[in-house]
Design an enzyme around this catalytic site. Structure first.
Site, PDB file in Angstrom:
ATOM      1  N   GLN A   1      15.300  -6.027  12.034  1.00  9.93           N
ATOM      2  CA  GLN A   1      15.866  -6.107  13.917  1.00  9.93           C
ATOM      3  C   GLN A   1      14.939  -7.099  14.430  1.00  9.93           C
ATOM      4  O   GLN A   1      14.461  -7.977  13.905  1.00  9.93           O
ATOM      5  CB  GLN A   1      16.061  -4.814  14.402  1.00  9.93           C
ATOM      6  CG  GLN A   1      17.058  -3.748  13.397  1.00  9.93           C
ATOM      7  CD  GLN A   1      17.320  -2.707  14.234  1.00  9.93           C
ATOM      8  OE1 GLN A   1      17.648  -2.567  15.377  1.00  9.93           O
ATOM      9  NE2 GLN A   1      17.354  -1.406  13.521  1.00  9.93           N
ATOM     10  N   VAL A   2      14.570  -6.806  15.739  1.00  7.16           N
ATOM     11  CA  VAL A   2      13.858  -8.047  16.462  1.00  7.16           C
ATOM     12  C   VAL A   2      12.268  -7.620  16.133  1.00  7.16           C
ATOM     13  O   VAL A   2      11.556  -6.721  15.758  1.00  7.16           O
ATOM     14  CB  VAL A   2      14.093  -7.414  17.871  1.00  7.16           C
ATOM     15  CG1 VAL A   2      13.645  -6.149  18.655  1.00  7.16           C
ATOM     16  CG2 VAL A   2      13.501  -8.546  18.737  1.00  7.16           C
ATOM     17  N   HIS A  38       6.520 -12.855  16.958  1.00 12.43           N
ATOM     18  CA  HIS A  38       5.680 -14.144  16.281  1.00 12.43           C
ATOM     19  C   HIS A  38       4.927 -14.796  17.334  1.00 12.43           C
ATOM     20  O   HIS A  38       5.600 -15.016  18.361  1.00 12.43           O
ATOM     21  CB  HIS A  38       6.550 -15.042  15.457  1.00 12.43           C
ATOM     22  CG  HIS A  38       7.413 -14.474  14.184  1.00 12.43           C
ATOM     23  ND1 HIS A  38       6.712 -13.648  13.293  1.00 12.43           N
ATOM     24  CD2 HIS A  38       8.567 -14.522  13.928  1.00 12.43           C
ATOM     25  CE1 HIS A  38       7.647 -13.349  12.486  1.00 12.43           C
ATOM     26  NE2 HIS A  38       8.778 -13.665  12.959  1.00 12.43           N
ATOM     27  N   LEU A  67       8.199  -7.016   7.511  1.00 13.63           N
ATOM     28  CA  LEU A  67       9.125  -7.588   6.590  1.00 13.63           C
ATOM     29  C   LEU A  67      10.441  -7.780   6.831  1.00 13.63           C
ATOM     30  O   LEU A  67      10.996  -7.044   7.554  1.00 13.63           O
ATOM     31  CB  LEU A  67       9.033  -6.913   5.069  1.00 13.63           C
ATOM     32  CG  LEU A  67       7.996  -7.170   4.208  1.00 13.63           C
ATOM     33  CD1 LEU A  67       6.529  -6.503   4.763  1.00 13.63           C
ATOM     34  CD2 LEU A  67       7.952  -6.482   3.002  1.00 13.63           C
ATOM     35  N   GLY A  68      10.951  -9.199   6.619  1.00  4.67           N
ATOM     36  CA  GLY A  68      12.294  -9.541   6.700  1.00  4.67           C
ATOM     37  C   GLY A  68      12.810 -10.312   5.946  1.00  4.67           C
ATOM     38  O   GLY A  68      12.173 -11.576   5.906  1.00  4.67           O
ATOM     39  N   LEU A 126       7.346 -12.305   5.384  1.00  4.11           N
ATOM     40  CA  LEU A 126       6.355 -11.335   6.184  1.00  4.11           C
ATOM     41  C   LEU A 126       5.678 -11.674   7.027  1.00  4.11           C
ATOM     42  O   LEU A 126       5.370 -13.093   7.317  1.00  4.11           O
ATOM     43  CB  LEU A 126       5.458 -10.748   5.058  1.00  4.11           C
ATOM     44  CG  LEU A 126       4.257 -11.769   4.462  1.00  4.11           C
ATOM     45  CD1 LEU A 126       2.992 -11.774   5.466  1.00  4.11           C
ATOM     46  CD2 LEU A 126       4.096 -11.479   3.270  1.00  4.11           C
ATOM     47  N   ALA A 127       5.225 -11.120   8.154  1.00  8.30           N
ATOM     48  CA  ALA A 127       4.366 -11.450   9.383  1.00  8.30           C
ATOM     49  C   ALA A 127       3.155 -10.333   9.376  1.00  8.30           C
ATOM     50  O   ALA A 127       3.567  -8.953   9.618  1.00  8.30           O
ATOM     51  CB  ALA A 127       5.136 -11.453  10.516  1.00  8.30           C
ATOM     52  N   CYS A 164      11.212  -3.708  15.542  1.00  9.83           N
ATOM     53  CA  CYS A 164      12.223  -3.501  14.169  1.00  9.83           C
ATOM     54  C   CYS A 164      12.988  -2.530  14.770  1.00  9.83           C
ATOM     55  O   CYS A 164      13.434  -1.471  13.887  1.00  9.83           O
ATOM     56  CB  CYS A 164      11.114  -2.966  13.351  1.00  9.83           C
ATOM     57  SG  CYS A 164       9.935  -4.161  12.777  1.00  9.83           S
TER      58      CYS A 164
END
Length: 215
Positions: free
Chosen positions: A73-74, A77, A138-139, A151-152, A168
């Site tokens: 989801q949202v 960054h 993670l997305g 990943l972030a 998320c």
């Protein structure tokens, strides 16, 4: 064990050109293409995953919103957050999606442990958490057996924009970052440690630094 994992260190880059470059790389790669991980920071941006809902964007304000084709989801960054895009031939690696996610989470947990930060994963909510607060998101997207997105990890950033969304998709989800848990942090050192952990947990024999652009 796979051969060599290539890393590109891209610095601070706008989100959308990197997204387009990831898509091109994934579409054009051959069965013999080397797997790559792109390490990058982005200027402030909200990205909405395939499962995202408009109501989770509470007050985006002046921060742009980009619709993406990754899972999840949202999320937000911004500078001081280490993003890693995993451009892997998952079929060649022999991983299922769930195993790939678990290996990425274990790499992040190992990185945080090297700073004496105890972190964990949740089976029902991908990512990495410290005392219930999320430190890494993670997305992924898998297309024709190849992964992109990634990943972030929150390292040393302004966390306030996370309060403009339901991160998320979870209302009130607390976010944290490495600086607040381990003191002053050099992002270059975090990148070096992250590279080592990803090579280890994704089962590569070695790593190399790739030069040149992503156009």
């Amino acid at each position: 064990m796979s051969a060599c994992l290539g890393f590109r260190e891209l610095g601070l880059q706008p989100y959308e050109p990197v997204l387009e470059a990831m898509r091109r790389f994934t579409e054009q790669r051959s069965p013999d293409s080397q797997d790559e991980i792109w390490l990058v920071e982005h200027p402030a941006v909200f990205t909405q995953g395939q499962a995202g809902k408009a109501e989770h964007l509470l007050v985006p304000g002046d921060i742009p919103v980009v619709q993406t084709d990754r899972g999840g989801q949202v999320t937000y960054h911004g500078p001081g957050q280490q993003v890693a895009y995993l451009l892997l031939d998952v079929r060649r690696l022999g991983f299922g999606v769930r195993e790939l996610v678990s290996r990425i989470e274990q790499a992040l947990i190992g990185l945080l442990a090297s700073y004496d930060v105890q972190a964990s994963a949740k089976p029902d909510a991908p990512g990495v958490y410290v005392d219930g607060a999320k430190i890494a998101s993670l997305g992924l997207r898998i297309r024709n057996g190849r992964s992109f997105h990634g990943l972030a990890l929150n390292v040393d950033m302004d966390l306030a924009p996370f309060r403009r969304i339901n991160p998320c998709g979870y209302a009130g989800l607390a976010m944290t970052q490495l600086r607040d848990l381990a003191g002053p942090i050099e992002l270059d050192e975090v990148r070096t440690r992250l590279r080592g952990q990803l090579v280890k947990h994704l089962d590569y024999a070695e790593q190399t630094t790739l030069t040149g652009g992503i156009d």
